[in-house]
Design a protein around this motif. Structure first.
Motif, mmCIF file in Angstrom:
data_model
loop_
_atom_site.group_PDB
_atom_site.id
_atom_site.type_symbol
_atom_site.label_atom_id
_atom_site.label_comp_id
_atom_site.label_asym_id
_atom_site.label_seq_id
_atom_site.Cartn_x
_atom_site.Cartn_y
_atom_site.Cartn_z
ATOM 1 N N TRP A 66 -14.515 -63.981 -18.348
ATOM 2 C CA TRP A 66 -14.094 -63.150 -19.375
ATOM 3 C C TRP A 66 -15.014 -62.007 -19.513
ATOM 4 C CZ3 TRP A 66 -10.003 -63.175 -22.402
ATOM 5 C CH2 TRP A 66 -9.206 -64.479 -22.607
ATOM 6 N N CYS A 69 -17.702 -58.355 -24.727
ATOM 7 C CA CYS A 69 -17.262 -57.603 -25.703
ATOM 8 C C CYS A 69 -17.123 -56.258 -25.731
ATOM 9 C CB CYS A 69 -17.689 -58.296 -27.239
ATOM 10 S SG CYS A 69 -16.724 -57.769 -28.758
ATOM 11 N N SER A 70 -16.016 -55.850 -26.094
ATOM 12 C CA SER A 70 -15.811 -54.102 -25.949
ATOM 13 C C SER A 70 -16.615 -53.552 -26.915
ATOM 14 C CB SER A 70 -14.516 -53.828 -26.199
ATOM 15 O OG SER A 70 -13.920 -54.181 -27.240
ATOM 16 N N SER A 77 -12.748 -56.585 -28.426
ATOM 17 C CA SER A 77 -11.904 -57.285 -27.524
ATOM 18 C C SER A 77 -12.719 -57.592 -26.259
ATOM 19 C CB SER A 77 -10.491 -56.909 -27.199
ATOM 20 O OG SER A 77 -10.458 -55.778 -26.620
ATOM 21 N N ARG A 78 -12.136 -58.701 -25.489
ATOM 22 C CA ARG A 78 -12.628 -59.242 -24.138
ATOM 23 C C ARG A 78 -11.353 -59.583 -23.370
ATOM 24 N NH1 ARG A 78 -17.132 -63.399 -25.366
ATOM 25 N NH2 ARG A 78 -17.616 -63.096 -23.021
ATOM 26 N N GLU A 79 -11.454 -59.385 -21.986
ATOM 27 C CA GLU A 79 -10.434 -59.638 -21.175
ATOM 28 C C GLU A 79 -10.788 -60.399 -20.029
ATOM 29 O OE1 GLU A 79 -8.877 -55.888 -20.038
ATOM 30 O OE2 GLU A 79 -7.899 -55.318 -21.785
ATOM 31 N N ARG A 80 -9.777 -61.090 -19.435
ATOM 32 C CA ARG A 80 -10.011 -61.562 -18.107
ATOM 33 C C ARG A 80 -8.533 -61.392 -17.152
ATOM 34 N NH1 ARG A 80 -9.827 -68.425 -18.524
ATOM 35 N NH2 ARG A 80 -7.728 -68.431 -19.603
ATOM 36 N N GLU A 81 -8.544 -61.601 -16.111
ATOM 37 C CA GLU A 81 -7.375 -61.289 -15.173
ATOM 38 C C GLU A 81 -7.452 -62.144 -13.781
ATOM 39 O OE1 GLU A 81 -8.880 -57.481 -12.903
ATOM 40 O OE2 GLU A 81 -7.313 -57.412 -14.242
ATOM 41 N N ARG A 99 -2.860 -61.332 -16.817
ATOM 42 C CA ARG A 99 -4.086 -60.764 -17.612
ATOM 43 C C ARG A 99 -3.973 -61.316 -19.113
ATOM 44 N NH1 ARG A 99 -4.933 -54.295 -17.577
ATOM 45 N NH2 ARG A 99 -5.761 -54.937 -15.643
ATOM 46 N N GLN A 100 -5.311 -61.689 -19.427
ATOM 47 C CA GLN A 100 -5.190 -62.112 -21.233
ATOM 48 C C GLN A 100 -6.350 -61.300 -21.536
ATOM 49 O OE1 GLN A 100 -5.866 -66.429 -20.681
ATOM 50 N NE2 GLN A 100 -4.033 -66.989 -20.486
ATOM 51 N N ARG A 101 -6.151 -61.132 -23.136
ATOM 52 C CA ARG A 101 -7.118 -60.362 -23.917
ATOM 53 C C ARG A 101 -7.198 -61.614 -25.359
ATOM 54 N NH1 ARG A 101 -5.937 -54.332 -25.683
ATOM 55 N NH2 ARG A 101 -6.434 -54.025 -23.525
ATOM 56 N N ARG A 102 -8.455 -61.285 -25.751
ATOM 57 C CA ARG A 102 -8.615 -62.036 -27.171
ATOM 58 C C ARG A 102 -9.855 -61.250 -27.678
ATOM 59 N NH1 ARG A 102 -11.837 -67.658 -25.130
ATOM 60 N NH2 ARG A 102 -13.762 -66.660 -24.319
#
Length: 234
Positions: A66, A69-70, A77-81, A99-102
């Motif tokens: 991940w 944090c933005s 939000s934070r992302e991973r791919e 791609r996922q975001r939370r």
């Protein structure tokens, strides 16, 4: 693939058509079907083979870590791919999400103190331009501090601001310069509420408390004085 007169690993069109016709009693007992009229005879036709390709499903790799944090302070939000290792072919199963975001809530102790502060502002007509005649040490120390300019873009302005004498000049998306004078600086040699670049913070009018809103710090300049008709921190 054709080897001589035989098909290896494929089905031949002419042989298949001839077999179907023979089963229905419509063609010769052996060989390819016979065509009449102007249609070329089977011996004159090229032998064509149709290969049946297997469907290949999509394949993906493992998830990457991940991201941070933005927002270092507040909601972000934070992302991973993950990468596609084998793309789908021939009608195979499509790729799953890559791609996922939370959501996340950033809180950096060394940076978030300025984000939580609310700036108190006044027009530059309240700027102090005279020196302390009694030369009191604590006042002289403040006078020796150099001013700096903070450049903001207004994001929210309450309706009450339109009824003020000087606050009626404030509106959304307006660029404003707010000067931090030595008299308004705290123990950290900065004005309370001067914000953090790229982050939305809040302000309030010191003379009209119902006038308030938010802004985003775009840049900051040391040893600076804002132009006339600007604002100052209190």
């Amino acid at each position: 693939m054709v080897a001589g007169d035989a098909c290896v690993g494929v089905s031949c069109l002419l042989d298949s058509v001839g077999s179907i016709l023979r089963k229905r009693g419509l063609g010769p007992k052996r060989g390819p079907p016979v065509f009449s009229g102007d249609v070329a005879r089977p011996a004159e036709l090229p032998r064509r083979c149709v290969s049946f390709l297997a469907a290949i499903d999509c394949a993906v790799g493992a998830w990457m870590p991940w991201t941070a944090c933005s927002s270092p302070c507040g909601v972000g939000s934070r992302e991973r791919e993950r990468l596609v290792t084998i793309p789908p072919r021939n009608g195979g199963a499509p790729c799953p999400d890559v791609r996922q975001r939370r959501g996340c809530y950033g809180h950096h102790p060394d940076q978030c103190h300025s984000v939580k502060e609310v700036a108190k502002i006044l027009p530059d007509t309240f700027k102090r331009t005279f020196k302390d005649p009694w030369k009191r040490p604590h006042m002289m120390a403040k006078e020796q501090r150099s001013s700096y300019c903070a450049y903001f873009r207004m994001k929210e302005v309450s309706a009450s601001c339109h009824r003020g004498v000087w606050t009626n000049h404030l509106f959304r998306e307006k660029n404003v310069c707010v000067e931090c004078q030595g008299e308004a600086m705290g123990t950290r040699d900065r004005c309370e509420g001067d914000g953090r670049q790229g982050t939305r913070t809040f302000w309030i009018s010191a003379s009209h408390p119902r006038c308030h809103g938010s802004w985003v710090l775009e840049s900051m300049q040391r040893n600076c004085n804002c132009s006339p008709k600007s604002l100052i921190f209190v």
